[in-house]
Design a protein around this motif. Structure first.
Motif: not given
Length: 331
Positions: A148-157, A159-168
């Motif tokens: 689902p779009y929302m689930w993938l958006a949450l996963l990306l936010a 992994s790449l946003g909070i954990v990796a701190d690569l993107f806002p």
């Protein structure tokens, strides 16, 4: 040819009329009273002041009129380009609010639709040629298209946003910035755009790759492909014809998927607090803003219909069988 396009245009106009009518009805069937909600937030102590303010708001928003007159006034305003005044951001006009949100939604939708369609078709065509790539693309494609779009958006936010701190993970640009023609603002805009775009792109990519892979395999096993090979035609030529024939259903699928990816963009914008149409719809529902909700839905309906009409025009250009039928019908 003109008869064909005229018939198509008539169908789209009737669809637009029905969709706009339903769009006008939906907010009015929502539970609650938007005027009473505004009065409750105002916390007025005087009954006289509350009654005067209620009368003022109902008059301003036209809610004191009969329902049939509200419907006619809605069409009259729509034909003039007036979508009313927002209840949530009173007294800002809905057209001005949408004008500020539409560029953000288009910046997500247009690249996600076009790039996922192009890349997915290329990957699917390559997967149909080799077993190793097929064994890779097929399971990954099924995994992506099932998300689902929302689930993938949450996963990306996460992994790449909070954990990796690569993107806002929130907003369209940095909270300390103001829109300007500077490299700093452009870099912030791109960084905030990437994750919402990536979530839309990946989900759509898997579906296009699987669809093209299956269509290419079907075309390569068809009678005309076997006949060409029996005549000694090069394998590259047979694949070229198979790819061109497989592209026709993909064009039709593009028109069908437009509605799906628009719905996905709404959920993605909500996850990332991206200030597009999806964010406005959420705020309009929360604040029972009839006019903003109508305007946002109207943009989506018109956008999907225009995109489908363009796909119909492109289909005529790329499919000679449709042109032959049109000429036969005109004769």
């Amino acid at each position: 040819m003109w008869r064909y396009f005229g018939r198509k245009l008539l169908i789209y106009l009737l669809t637009l009329f029905a969709a706009v009518t339903v769009n006008w009805m939906i907010p009015r069937f929502m539970p609650g009273d938007p005027v009473q909600s505004r009065l409750a937030r105002a916390s007025l102590q005087s009954p006289e002041a509350s009654a005067a303010m209620e009368e003022y708001y109902r008059s301003v928003f036209g809610l004191d009129l009969p329902v049939w007159q509200q419907y006619l006034n809605f069409w009259g305003g729509l034909l003039r380009g007036d979508l009313g005044i927002s209840m949530w951001l009173f007294p800002q006009p809905v057209t001005g609010i949408l004008a500020g949100a539409v560029p953000y939604s288009l910046a997500l939708l247009v690249p996600a639709i076009l790039l996922s369609w192009y890349a997915g078709n290329k990957l699917g065509a390559l997967a149909a040629r080799g077993r190793w790539l097929d064994n890779t693309v097929l399971p990954v494609g099924y995994l992506l298209t099932a998300m689902p779009y929302m689930w993938l958006a949450l996963l990306l936010a996460w992994s790449l946003g909070i954990v990796a701190d690569l993107f806002p993970v929130a907003g369209a640009y940095g909270f300390g910035l103001q829109p300007s023609w500077t490299w700093t603002f452009a870099a912030s805009l791109l960084a905030h755009w990437f994750l919402p775009f990536l979530s839309l792109f990946l989900v759509a990519l898997g579906g296009w790759a699987i669809g093209m892979r299956n269509l290419i395999i079907y075309e390569l096993e068809s009678d005309y492909a076997n006949y060409l090979e029996s005549l000694g035609a090069p394998r590259r030529l047979v694949r070229r014809y198979a790819f061109r024939n497989a592209m026709l259903p993909q064009l039709t699928g593009l028109a069908v998927q437009l509605g799906t990816i628009v719905a996905g963009s709404l959920l993605t914008e909500i996850v990332f607090a991206y200030p597009g149409i999806g964010y406005l719809i959420l705020q309009a529902i929360r604040n029972q803003d009839f006019f903003l909700l109508q305007g946002a839905f109207l943009f989506i309906v018109i956008g999907v219909l225009i995109a489908n009409f363009v796909v119909d025009l492109v289909y005529v250009l790329v499919d000679p069988r449709v042109r032959v039928q049109m000429q036969g019908g005109a004769a």
